[in-house]
Structures are given as C-alpha cells and as structure tokens.
Scaffold this active site. Structure first.
Site, PDB file in Angstrom:
ATOM      1  N   SER A   1      45.995  99.638  49.934  1.00 32.61           N
ATOM      2  CA  SER A   1      47.184  99.119  50.610  1.00 32.61           C
ATOM      3  C   SER A   1      47.018  99.139  52.129  1.00 32.61           C
ATOM      4  O   SER A   1      46.099  98.537  52.666  1.00 32.61           O
ATOM      5  CB  SER A   1      48.407  99.912  50.156  1.00 32.61           C
TER       6      SER A   1
ATOM      7  N   ASP B   1      49.620  96.513  43.862  1.00 31.65           N
ATOM      8  CA  ASP B   1      49.228  97.536  44.838  1.00 31.65           C
ATOM      9  C   ASP B   1      48.262  98.557  44.223  1.00 31.65           C
ATOM     10  O   ASP B   1      48.509  99.112  43.153  1.00 31.65           O
ATOM     11  CB  ASP B   1      50.484  98.252  45.341  1.00 31.65           C
TER      12      ASP B   1
END
Length: 353
Positions: free
Chosen positions: A52, A207
């Site tokens: 991320s 993610d």
C-alpha cells in the site's frame, strides 16, 4: 536459553532490507524515516518489501535512486508527496466517508452523534461500482507522473517485493521490480470499500495489507541482507480501551492490518529459537536463515493519530509526519545502528510489543 552469537561487524556500508507497512497518508512518516536513513552513509538499502502506502514510498525511492543516487531518491520522495497533496485530495488513499470530505471541520462531538454515524453507515453501504462507476483513481496519474517505471523495471539497484491480495483465491501476491507498473502499485493500495478491484493479467486485486503488511517471507528465500528494518504505521499497543464507535473501528483497523505481520514475526521468533537451541542448522543456502530484526514502530510517534487522519493529505500534516519519521529514524540510529549486522534489536521471543 542460549544467547544468539554476535556476528562479526561488517566492513563498509551495512546492508539492510526495509519492510514498509501500509497506512494511507501516514506513509509520509516512512518518507521521513527514509529521508533520514539516506543521510547515513554507513547504511545501504538493498531490498524493500512493502504494501500500500509503503509500496508507493518503495517505488518513489527506487526511481529517484536510479535517476540521481541518494539525493535523487530524496528528491523523488519529496516530489511524490507533493503530488499527493496537489492532485489527489482526500481520495488518493480512499476516504470511505463522503461526510468526512464534505464536513472536514466537524467537531468530535458531532462525529459521535447517531445522525453522523448513520450517514457514515449509509456511505459505507455503497459499492465503488455504484458511486464510482467510471473507476476514477487519482493515484494512477500521480504514479505515472512521479515514477519512471520503465527505468525501474530495467535497472533497479534495489530488490522490490510489492504485496497485493488476490480477490478470487484469497492469496497474497508479491510483485517484483522487473514487472512493476502503476497498476501494480494501485493494486497494492486498493481499498475495496472505495476503489474497484485492480485487474492484472485477469486477476482482480485488493490492498496488500490484508494478507501481508508487509510480506517478510520473500526476504528469507532470496539473496537479501540478513538485517530487516521494519517501519510500522499501525500501533501495536494502545493504553486505553476504545469506547465510541469511531474509536472501536479505528482500533479494529489497526489490529486487522497488523495481524499478518504479527504472525510472520512470531514465525521468525520461533525459527530463531530453534536455531539458538541447535535444533535447526543455519545454512548458506538460506533454508533456515538467522534474520536480524530491527524496528521503528508507530506506537509512540503515531499513537495520537486516528484512522481518519490516514486520509488527510494537507501539506502541513504530511510534513509533520515526515518530521516525526525523521525524528524516529534519528532515535533508532542512535540506539541501534551499532548493532546492525551483529544482532537483532527486537526481542521476538518476548513479543513484538
């Protein structure tokens, strides 16, 4: 319990691997950490594993390093975060509350009222395929402008391991520097409540922090430094029990995004214990390696920040986080730099906290 042997102090710059957590705008804390580490000639970052926001810092750092060495890396990180501030607004990191964006100056007591909570629940009940049918994502343009992915794929001097979560198979996927594009980094930072899944080679991804935040295992099986410096963005310890709905969700988010990392750290600790007791052999082929673990933790520097601040891209806030990161790195260098290459400065047997 036998004491792990000290290693011979290495000559020249000490090689390390960075492990960078994801955490939205709090990734600017890692910006500050890396900025300070780049001033330390006695350290050399040879590998980065990330998810991320950590992945964004990893590619910005490496792209700048290719273009202009350490100074280029610092300049590239500065430029990336300026682009986040100028072009992304709050939606770069996926602000899940339309009301937070509309009423950013609302006081805490308003945010804790039933009406506000109902509005947040309504916002969260909408799918990104409904409220964002054109799949607009400001992160794509920022990455394309700030990062030279072609140079990164062709001549990266740093080994990169970027994590994403495969939606269909529920497995962690690690992308390498030789294949990275803006879409790979977008996949690593794709919050499913806000952005449509990023499809790569027919597989949708979310993610990377859900299953690997960041992934440590690739460092065990590749030719990477024995020393890992973990930079966390989610506090492991909170002194107070959360009571309001917002506080409960904040803490649940932190625990969830630390779960995979905690499991990997326990596994490292277990292997180290077996090595110390002579039940496993530390061999040159890397099947069972004695990893030296260090950490710059969020528990102190970021403990006063809430989940909502992970979506805050105001320049004053980002530069404050950078300053916190530089201070944390300065403290770590003063306390632990002398142990790099010799022994861990984190006691994994007694728990990471």
């Amino acid at each position: 319990m036998p004491i792990a042997p000290l290693r011979k102090k290495p000559k020249g710059p000490r090689p390390i691997s960075l492990a960078l957590q994801g955490g939205g705008a709090h990734g600017a804390f890692e910006w500050g950490v890396i900025d300070r580490l780049l001033e330390e000639e006695g350290l050399e970052i040879q590998a980065i594993t990330a998810a991320s926001a950590g992945a964004m810092n990893a590619v910005a750092y490496t792209s700048g390093l290719i273009a202009g060495g350490r100074d280029g890396a610092r300049a590239a990180l500065d430029d990336f975060w300026k682009q986040v501030n100028r072009k992304g607004g709050r939606n770069v990191f996926g602000d899940t509350s339309i009301w937070t964006s509309a009423f950013g100056g609302a006081t805490d007591w308003i945010k804790n009222t039933p009406g506000w909570r109902m509005a947040e629940t309504l916002a969260l009940s909408l799918s990104p395929y409904e409220f964002n049918p054109f799949n607009l994502n400001p992160l794509h343009d920022i990455l394309e402008e700030a990062i030279d992915f072609s140079a990164l794929r062709e001549r990266s001097p740093v080994k990169l391991y970027i994590a994403a979560t495969a939606v269909r198979t529920s497995k962690a996927k690690v992308f390498r520097e030789t294949e990275l594009t803006a879409r790979h980094v977008m996949a690593s930072a794709c919050l499913p409540q806000v952005f449509q899944a990023v499809e790569i080679d027919g597989e949708p991804y979310w993610d990377g922090g859900f299953l690997a935040n960041p992934p440590l295992w690739p460092l065990f099986y590749d030719q990477t430094p024995d020393d890992i410096l973990l930079v966390s963005l989610n506090p492991f310890v909170r002194d107070e029990t959360p009571r309001s709905p917002g506080e409960i969700m904040d803490r649940l988010n932190e625990i969830t995004f630390n779960a995979a990392l905690s499991s990997e750290l326990r596994a490292i600790g277990f292997v180290q214990k077996l090595l110390d007791e002579g039940l496993l052999k530390d061999n040159a082929r890397g099947r069972y390696r004695r990893m030296l673990v260090h950490a710059i933790k969020a528990d102190g520097p970021l403990a006063d920040l809430s989940l909502a601040s992970k979506f805050n891209t105001e320049w004053s806030f980002l530069t404050d986080l950078k300053a916190r990161g530089r201070k944390a790195a300065e403290d770590w260098l003063g306390e632990c730099m002398s142990q790099v290459g010799e022994r861990s400065t984190v006691d994994l047997k007694s728990g990471f906290a």
